[in-house]
Design a protein around this motif. Structure first.
Motif, PDB file in Angstrom:
ATOM      1  N   LYS A  18       0.832  -1.210   0.000  1.00  0.00           N
ATOM      2  CA  LYS A  18       0.000   0.000   0.000  1.00  0.00           C
ATOM      3  C   LYS A  18       0.867   1.261   0.000  1.00  0.00           C
ATOM      4  N   ARG A  19       1.966   1.239   0.730  1.00  0.00           N
ATOM      5  CA  ARG A  19       2.852   2.402   0.777  1.00  0.00           C
ATOM      6  C   ARG A  19       3.413   2.708  -0.607  1.00  0.00           C
ATOM      7  N   TRP A  20       3.767   1.659  -1.340  1.00  0.00           N
ATOM      8  CA  TRP A  20       4.328   1.836  -2.673  1.00  0.00           C
ATOM      9  C   TRP A  20       3.266   2.359  -3.654  1.00  0.00           C
ATOM     10  N   GLU A  22       0.522   4.036  -2.976  1.00  0.00           N
ATOM     11  CA  GLU A  22       0.055   5.395  -2.662  1.00  0.00           C
ATOM     12  C   GLU A  22       1.145   6.444  -2.847  1.00  0.00           C
ATOM     13  N   CYS A  23       2.330   6.023  -3.240  1.00  0.00           N
ATOM     14  CA  CYS A  23       3.388   6.952  -3.658  1.00  0.00           C
ATOM     15  C   CYS A  23       3.352   6.983  -5.188  1.00  0.00           C
ATOM     16  N   LEU A  39      11.517   6.134  -1.309  1.00  0.00           N
ATOM     17  CA  LEU A  39      10.831   5.126  -0.506  1.00  0.00           C
ATOM     18  C   LEU A  39      11.498   3.760  -0.661  1.00  0.00           C
ATOM     19  N   ASP A  43      13.581   1.385   2.032  1.00  0.00           N
ATOM     20  CA  ASP A  43      13.210  -0.004   2.300  1.00  0.00           C
ATOM     21  C   ASP A  43      14.405  -0.937   2.086  1.00  0.00           C
TER      22      ASP A  43
END
Length: 378
Positions: A18-20, A22-23, A39, A43
């Protein structure tokens, strides 16, 4: 401990993915792509990789390489190669939010190819956490312009790929739960119509509309499509004032063929459309980025057979074949470096507002990647 005993928490993986998603990172938005690279670099560093930030090509975002700890680090090994640019502009999340609905999970770029890129990284991380050492050192390369044909990173890709024995590419899997062992040839073209200006109200007949010229050529180009080679126009712009006969109109076209000879003939047909008329108007076709045809050789087929055996151990049948649509494996495979593509997630709708993955494929494909990393040796 073996790769087939690894466990994957799907909910935790989706939370990380989700983080990836939403970027947002459309190719032409350099700041957005670089936020995505920030990001992924963080990671990578968090799991112990040595991170190299590679300045992007002119007007494009940066690239990132990660090298994981290994006793043989620096020797030729395995390169997991992904792109993190997408076709979706910033703001697409409003129409296509990250969400899970039953067996599917939606989001811009989730299938093409952030989901596969994330799964590839999680396979490496899971092996490290389990204390399973791969026979060969493993590196990852994340690039920034694949969606426009990799014009700025092709040389970089070949430079890094040439340092390795094997290339694994987690682009979307083939329908039917397969992988990709070849890709069609693709050529891009820039089209320019140059007309003659006049006032559209009082002197219309004095002008020659560049938009009119382009529209006629667009129809002619798409009508050239046959079984051997396809032609399409996907970008067009022209004119500035509605009360002016437009002087220029620009467009971009794409041609695709299963065989290089067919594409070469298609390129000749496109370039032959260039013309200059007695009234001074012109139509010009220039060749853009070209991806060579990639036909599977013995090295790629050995990779596939290894993957098929691993899938069999995991309880499913893995098919393979060539695919349309470009990938950076076009370059590495055509250059004779053993490459296996389509190792990413299953789903549908990429490049649309229905883009989604099949949630079950997240753990399944991550486990397949882990198996390959543990079985590939010199």
């Amino acid at each position: 401990m073996s790769f087939d005993t690894l466990t994957f928490d799907t909910d935790a993986m989706l939370a990380g993915l989700k983080r990836w998603i939403e970027c947002e990172s459309p190719t032409f938005d350099v700041a957005a792509v670089n936020r995505m690279m920030d990001l992924v670099a963080a990671d990578l560093a968090a799991v112990g990789a040595t991170v190299t930030r590679i300045p992007g090509p002119p007007s494009l975002g940066d690239c990132v390489r990660g090298d994981f700890p290994h006793p043989r680090r620096g020797e030729p090994g395995i390169l997991v190669m992904s792109h993190l640019d997408t076709v979706h502009p910033v703001g697409t999340l409003k129409a296509l939010p990250f969400r899970r609905e039953g067996t599917r999970c939606y989001g811009p770029g989730i299938l093409d190819m952030k989901g596969g890129a994330y799964a590839g990284l999680q396979a490496i991380v899971a092996l490290a956490k389990a204390g399973i050492e791969t026979p060969l050192p493993v590196s990852v390369l994340y690039t920034s312009d694949e969606e426009i044909g990799s014009p700025g990173t092709r040389e970089l890709i070949m430079q890094h790929a040439g340092q390795h024995r094997y290339i694994l590419v987690p682009e979307p899997g083939r329908p039917g739960n397969g992988v990709v062992t070849g890709r069609y040839a693709i050529a891009r073209f820039n089209l320019l119509a140059e007309g003659r200006p006049s006032h559209a109200g009082s002197r219309l007949k004095d002008g020659r509309s560049a938009i009119n010229m382009m529209a006629r050529q667009l129809i002619a180009i798409e009508e050239m499509t046959g079984d051997d080679c396809t032609f399409s126009v996907g970008v067009i712009s022209g004119g500035q004032w509605v009360n002016c006969v437009p002087t220029t109109c620009r467009a971009e076209a794409l041609s695709m063929a299963k065989r290089q000879a067919d594409l070469d003939r298609g390129v000749e047909r496109m370039l032959a459309l260039s013309s200059e008329n007695p009234d001074g108007t012109r139509f010009t076709v220039t060749r853009g980025v070209t991806r060579p045809v990639w036909e599977p050789d013995a090295g790629t087929l050995r990779l596939y057979e290894l993957a098929r055996g691993i899938a069999g151990e995991l309880g499913w049948e893995l098919e393979h074949g060539s695919a349309g649509g470009g990938s950076d494996a076009n370059f590495t495979g055509a250059a004779g470096i053993p490459s296996l593509d389509g190792l990413g997630l299953l789903g549908a709708g990429y490049h649309t507002l229905e883009e989604h993955i099949e949630v079950d494929s997240l753990a399944q494909r991550t486990r397949l990647m882990a198996g390959l990393l543990t079985r590939l040796s010199a």
